[in-house]
Motif scaffolding. Structure first.
Motif, PDB file in Angstrom:
ATOM      1  N   SER A   1       0.859  -1.180   0.000  1.00 25.89           N
ATOM      2  CA  SER A   1       0.000   0.000   0.000  1.00 25.89           C
ATOM      3  C   SER A   1       0.897   1.232   0.000  1.00 25.89           C
TER       4      SER A   1
ATOM      5  N   ALA B   1      -0.020   4.212  -0.126  1.00 27.01           N
ATOM      6  CA  ALA B   1      -0.616   5.235   0.738  1.00 27.01           C
ATOM      7  C   ALA B   1      -0.157   5.078   2.183  1.00 27.01           C
TER       8      ALA B   1
ATOM      9  N   ILE C   1      -4.090   4.084   6.581  1.00 25.84           N
ATOM     10  CA  ILE C   1      -4.048   4.843   5.323  1.00 25.84           C
ATOM     11  C   ILE C   1      -5.154   5.892   5.215  1.00 25.84           C
TER      12      ILE C   1
ATOM     13  N   GLN D   1      -9.185   6.630   0.434  1.00 25.18           N
ATOM     14  CA  GLN D   1      -8.424   6.019  -0.648  1.00 25.18           C
ATOM     15  C   GLN D   1      -9.352   5.318  -1.648  1.00 25.18           C
TER      16      GLN D   1
ATOM     17  N   GLU E   1      -6.710   0.409  -3.092  1.00 23.64           N
ATOM     18  CA  GLU E   1      -5.659   0.647  -2.098  1.00 23.64           C
ATOM     19  C   GLU E   1      -5.933  -0.120  -0.814  1.00 23.64           C
TER      20      GLU E   1
ATOM     21  N   ARG F   1       3.497   2.694  -7.408  1.00 25.27           N
ATOM     22  CA  ARG F   1       2.043   2.896  -7.447  1.00 25.27           C
ATOM     23  C   ARG F   1       1.497   2.715  -8.858  1.00 25.27           C
TER      24      ARG F   1
END
Length: 318
Positions: free
Chosen positions: A43, A45, A227, A231, A235, A299
């Motif tokens: 992840s 994020a 996170i 999102q 994610e 990403r």
């Protein structure tokens, strides 16, 4: 059974979930993410806001252990007083950097182009400076000092434990508001559920929760705090994959900044790193700019790949 870590290649099949438990209630509102063979997907994020400079500072200061290591992920949250302090500090900054500059600008514009002179405006200037600017400057300077690490100036800023994921024992622990343990159960006994709710602006907020399958608890483990709630759905899939990768002792830990110092202390991860000849300071020796570019590249690449691997059937046959 406690003290038995989760192993995706060897685990005891589980009973079906209780229809009337928390999971059953969540299922009517959300979606269960399956257990799967975790991939290297991470992840972004969850890791993008912890650059190499922050890691180097944490290693140098050694004020507090990292929240994530080879043994456990320990998530904390702010206490009520901490939340009040940060809200007040935010309001102070708004007044200092928005409203007060606007007042002084209007005052001096009026002085330059309006009628009357300094004698008519000086009292307003003195009153605002003495009774608003200086009193607000004191808490602002306090906030800046605390932000620089002088925590002894704010003993009320205490965090409270939220949850703990233990890799070596294979357990999940949720804490109460007073810091006491609410429950502890094996990782494999939890279902990961994603729920959504609309905001007043029409956007969706997401909550990713670990809900215990066999007890009728009214609360679950809030994984989304890692996170945030804004999102994309994918994610949260990646976060669940990363959590499974971490908890699965048959696999190396996720390759992320915060876990890099711990990789040599986990046997499976250390063997993996030696096999692929991974630099021990791959992340930490980057500049912040290189780190941001690498995370962004990851990403983009992950958008084209599945969020997790082969789905595991963890349940007994009927």
């Amino acid at each position: 059974m406690f003290n038995k870590p989760f192993n995706s290649s060897s685990f005891e099949l589980q009973s079906k979930r209780l229809p009337n438990g928390l999971v059953g209630k969540l299922l009517s509102k959300g979606k269960v993410f399956p257990f799967a063979i975790a991939t290297e997907t991470i992840s972004t994020a969850a890791v993008k806001d912890f650059p190499p400079s922050a890691m180097r500072k944490a290693e140098k200061d050694k004020i507090k252990p990292l929240f994530w290591n080879e043994e456990e992920l320990f998530q904390e949250s702010f206490s009520m007083w901490s939340q009040i302090y940060f809200m007040f500090s935010a309001l102070v900054r708004v007044f200092l950097f928005l409203f007060l500059p606007l007042f002084y600008i209007l005052l001096f514009v009026g002085l330059a182009f309006g009628e009357g002179g300094w004698d008519e405006r000086k009292q307003d200037f003195y009153d605002v400076t003495l009774y608003i600017f200086i009193p607000l400057l004191i808490p602002y300077l306090h906030y800046k000092l605390v932000s620089q690490g002088y925590f002894f100036l704010a003993p009320f800023l205490r965090s409270k434990p939220l949850f703990r994921l233990n890799r070596t024992e294979g357990t999940v622990t949720l804490y109460k508001d007073n810091g006491e343990v609410n429950f502890t159960h094996p990782f494999i006994e939890f279902d990961c559920v994603l729920m959504s709710s609309p905001t007043a602006q029409g956007h969706l907020n997401y909550v990713l929760t670990l809900a215990h399958r066999y007890n009728n608890y009214s609360v679950g483990v809030p994984l989304h705090t890692l996170i945030g709630s804004n999102q994309m759905v994918a994610e949260y899939h990646r976060l669940w994959n990363m959590i499974q990768r971490y908890m699965d002792v048959s696999q190396p830990m996720p390759d992320i900044m915060v876990l890099e110092p711990s990789r040599s202390r986990d046997a499976i991860t250390e063997a993996h790193d030696k096999c692929i000849k991974r630099p021990t300071r791959y992340w930490r020796d980057m500049s912040d700019e290189e780190f941001s570019e690498t995370i962004e590249k990851i990403r983009q690449e992950q958008e084209e790949n599945p969020s997790f691997g082969h789905v595991l059937n963890i349940f007994k046959d009927d």
